[in-house]
Enzyme design. Structure first.
Site, PDB file in Angstrom:
ATOM      1  N   SER A  18       0.821  -1.218   0.000  1.00 38.53           N
ATOM      2  CA  SER A  18       0.000   0.000   0.000  1.00 38.53           C
ATOM      3  C   SER A  18       0.851   1.263   0.000  1.00 38.53           C
ATOM      4  CB  SER A  18      -0.912   0.019   1.219  1.00 38.53           C
ATOM      5  OG  SER A  18      -1.716  -1.130   1.250  1.00 38.53           O
ATOM      6  N   GLN A  19       0.245   2.335  -0.524  1.00 38.24           N
ATOM      7  CA  GLN A  19       0.845   3.673  -0.509  1.00 38.24           C
ATOM      8  C   GLN A  19       1.124   4.088   0.950  1.00 38.24           C
ATOM      9  OE1 GLN A  19      -2.210   6.267  -1.825  1.00 38.24           O
ATOM     10  NE2 GLN A  19      -0.986   8.137  -1.739  1.00 38.24           N
TER      11      GLN A  19
END
Ligand code: SAH
Length: 219
Positions: free
Chosen positions: A67-68
Site C-alpha cells: 500500500s501507498q
C-alpha cells in the site's frame, strides 16, 4: 564524509513523512515515529527499492501490491493504538503494514492467502528482529477464532462488505478499518463496537486489490 545507502534511505523516509504523511494531516506521534523507523525499501524487491518511498503502491508479486505510505499511516492512525492492543491484520502482503503495527501495538496476528507472499514477509520481519507477530495462511474473511477477541482489526484488501466473523471477533470498544466497495473503488470505513453493535463512519475513497474469500469477493 561519505554518504551511504542507509543515510539515503533514512533521508527518503524523513521526506516521505514530511510531505506525504504530516502534510496530509496525520498527527498520531506513534504512527509518525513508526513510519520514520521502518525501512520500507526492504519490503520490496531490489529493483524497486529506489521507488519505495514514493507516493504510490508498488507490485509485490502474485498481482498484489504494497500500500501507498499515506494509506498505511491513515489506517493505522484510525485504529487508535496505544501500544497495549492485540491487533488482527488481514492481508500480510509484503509485511510492511505488519511492521508498522508491530511498532505501535502489543501483538500482531496476520493472515495471508498466498503462502509465497507470507514466506517472504516473514523472513523480512524476522531479519528486522520483530518478535511480536503471529502468522497464519488462510482465508482472513473468517478471522482468527482461536486468537480472538481483538482490540483492533485492519483489512488491507477491498471487500464488498464487512465480514461478519470480524465484527464478532472484535472486542467491546474495538476498532476495525476496512475498504468497502466494488473491485474498482471503495470507501475506507472505520467501525467501533459499542454494546455489541458496530458503529461505522466513512474516512476517504481508496482503491485496493480484492479480498478474495468466503465473505469477500469470489475467486
Ligand atoms: N498490507 C499489505 C497489503 C497487501 S495487498 C502491504 O502493504 O504489503 C492485500 C493482500 O491481501 C494481498 O497480499 C492478498 O493476497 C491478500 N488477501 C486477499 N484476500 C485475502 C483473504 N481472504 N485472506 C487473507 N489475505 C487475503
Amino acid at each position: 564524509m561519505a554518504i551511504n545507502n542507509q543515510d539515503v534511505y533514512r533521508i527518503a523516509r524523513e521526506r516521505m513523512v514530511e510531505s506525504q504523511i504530516k502534510a496530509r494531516g496525520i498527527k498520531d506521534e506513534r504512527v509518525i515515529q513508526a513510519m520514520l523507523k521502518v525501512p520500507r525499501h526492504l519490503f520490496v524487491e531490489e529493483a524497486l527499492r529506489d521507488q519505495s518511498y514514493g507516493d504510490f503502491p508498488l507490485p509485490i508479486g502474485e498481482k498484489q501490491t504494497i500500500s501507498q505510505p499515506y494509506i498505511v499511516a491513515l489506517m493505522t492512525e484510525a485504529l487508535e493504538l496505544k501500544g497495549t492492543e492485540r491487533v488482527l491484520e488481514i492481508g500480510t502482503g509484503s509485511g510492511y503494514q505488519t511492521a508498522i503495527l508491530a511498532e505501535t501495538a502489543l501483538w500482531v496476528y496476520t493472515i495471508e492467502k498466498y503462502p509465497s507472499l507470507q514466506e517472504k514477509a516473514k523472513k523480512t520481519l524476522f531479519d528486522l528482529g520483530y518478535k511480536n507477530i503471529s502468522f497464519k495462511i488462510g482465508d482472513g474473511t473468517l478471522g482468527w477464532q482461536e486468537a480472538s477477541p481483538f482490540d483492533a482489526i485492519i483489512v488491507t484488501a477491498a471487500s464488498p462488505q464487512i465480514p461478519p466473523p470480524l465484527i464478532e471477533q472484535l472486542n467491546e470498544s474495538g476498532r476495525i478499518v476496512i475498504p468497502v466497495g466494488d473491485e474498482f473503488s471503495q470507501m475506507l470505513v472505520k467501525g467501533i463496537k459499542k454494546g455489541g453493535v458496530l458503529h461505522t463512519k466513512n474516512l476517504e475513497p481508496v482503491r485496493f486489490v480484492k479480498l478474495v474469500g468466503t465473505y469477500g469477493f469470489k475467486e
